[in-house]
Design an enzyme around this catalytic site. Structure first.
Site, short mmCIF file in Angstrom:
data_model
loop_
_atom_site.label_atom_id
_atom_site.label_comp_id
_atom_site.label_asym_id
_atom_site.label_seq_id
_atom_site.Cartn_x
_atom_site.Cartn_y
_atom_site.Cartn_z
N HIS A 97 6.94 60.30 47.11
CA HIS A 97 5.87 59.78 46.27
C HIS A 97 5.49 60.78 45.18
O HIS A 97 5.71 61.98 45.29
CB HIS A 97 4.66 59.43 47.13
N GLU B 22 2.62 61.90 44.15
CA GLU B 22 1.64 62.91 44.50
C GLU B 22 2.30 64.12 45.17
O GLU B 22 1.99 65.28 44.86
CB GLU B 22 0.59 62.34 45.45
N CYS C 50 -1.41 56.63 49.38
CA CYS C 50 -1.39 56.04 50.72
C CYS C 50 -1.79 57.11 51.74
O CYS C 50 -2.05 58.27 51.39
CB CYS C 50 -0.01 55.49 51.04
N CYS D 28 0.47 60.31 51.89
CA CYS D 28 0.22 61.24 50.78
C CYS D 28 -1.15 61.90 50.92
O CYS D 28 -1.32 63.07 50.55
CB CYS D 28 0.30 60.49 49.45
#
Length: 225
Positions: free
Chosen positions: A138, A140, A164, A167
Site C-alpha cells: 500500500h 502508506e 485500512c 496500514c
C-alpha cells in the site's frame, strides 16, 4: 481572353484573397494559432484568474497553494505512478517543519515484476493468489519505507485514501502523529477493516482529519515559467 484563362485568373484571385485573410488573422491573433492561451504567471496551476498585479506592487502573489493542498497534491501526483488499473493511491510523509521525507504509491514490492503478478480484483476460480491483494504494497507503507531510514516518528502522513487496518498498524508502529486523508472508501466486506483502522488510530493517539482543499483542481503543464 478565352474561358480557360478566365478560370485561371478567377482561381488565382480567390486564392490570393484567402491567403491575405489568413495572414491578417494570424498577425492580429497569433497565439490562437500557435498554441492555446497560457498563463505563465500561474506556473501551470489552473483555477485562478490571470494576474493583474502591478509590477511595482511589493505585495506577494495571491492564490498560491496552501501547505495542505501542496502536500496532498504530491500524494495525488505520486498515485499516478501506480500500475493498478482499478485504484491508484498515493501518500506523502512530511516532517513537522514541512520537509517531505518520503512518497509512495500502491504497487508490488521491489524486485517483483508488475508484469508477472496479477492486477485483478477477483479470481474466476476463487483463488486469492490470482488477485492483486496478497502481493500489493500500500501507498502508506511505501511512503514510510521510502524515507531513506529517516524516522517517521512525530510526522504527518498525507494519503489520497483513508488507510485500512493493516496500514494503520504500520502507521502507529512507525510513530506517525497525524494522518490527513482525502477520501474514505468503505466497500462491502472492507468496512470492518476501516472501522478497525479508526479504532486503532484513535487508541494510539494518532490525529486523523479529512483534507479540505482550497483549490478545485491543479493542472501541471510541462513548459517554462
Amino acid at each position: 481572353m478565352n474561358s480557360r484563362e478566365m478560370v485561371l485568373v478567377s482561381t488565382a484571385t480567390l486564392f490570393g484573397a484567402f491567403a491575405s485573410a489568413m495572414a491578417m488573422r494570424f498577425f492580429f491573433n497569433p497565439k490562437k494559432h500557435l498554441c492555446s492561451t497560457i498563463n505563465s504567471e500561474s506556473n501551470g496551476v489552473v483555477g485562478r484568474k490571470n494576474s493583474t498585479q502591478s509590477p511595482f506592487d511589493p505585495s506577494k502573489r495571491k492564490g498560491y497553494l496552501s501547505w495542505d493542498d501542496y502536500f496532498m497534491a504530491i500524494a495525488f501526483l505520486s498515485a499516478e505512478r501506480s500500475k493498478d488499473p482499478n485504484r491508484q493511491v498515493g501518500a506523502c510523509l512530511v516532517s513537522q517543519n514541512g520537509i517531505i521525507l518520503g512518497i509512495g504509491y500502491n504497487g508490488f514490492p521491489r524486485g517483483c515484476s508488475d508484469d508477472k503478478l496479477p492486477w485483478s480484483k477477483k479470481s474466476k476460480n476463487g483463488d486469492p493468489l490470482e488477485t492483486k491483494y496478497p502481493y500489493v504494497c500500500h501507498a502508506e507503507v511505501n511512503a514510510i519505507l521510502n524515507t531513506n531510514h529517516a524516522s517517521a516518528a512525530g510526522q504527518r502522513l498525507y494519503v489520497t485514501m483513508f488507510p485500512c487496518n493493516e496500514c494503520a498498524k504500520i502507521i502507529i508502529q512507525s510513530g506517525v502523529s497525524e494522518v490527513i486523508y482525502f477520501v474514505e472508501k468503505r466497500l462491502g466486506n472492507s468496512e470492518a477493516a476501516y472501522a478497525a483502522s479508526h479504532k486503532l488510530l484513535s487508541m494510539a493517539g494518532v490525529k486523523v482529519r479529512k483534507h479540505q482543499p482550497q483549490m478545485s483542481q491543479i493542472l501541471i503543464k510541462f513548459e517554462g515559467p
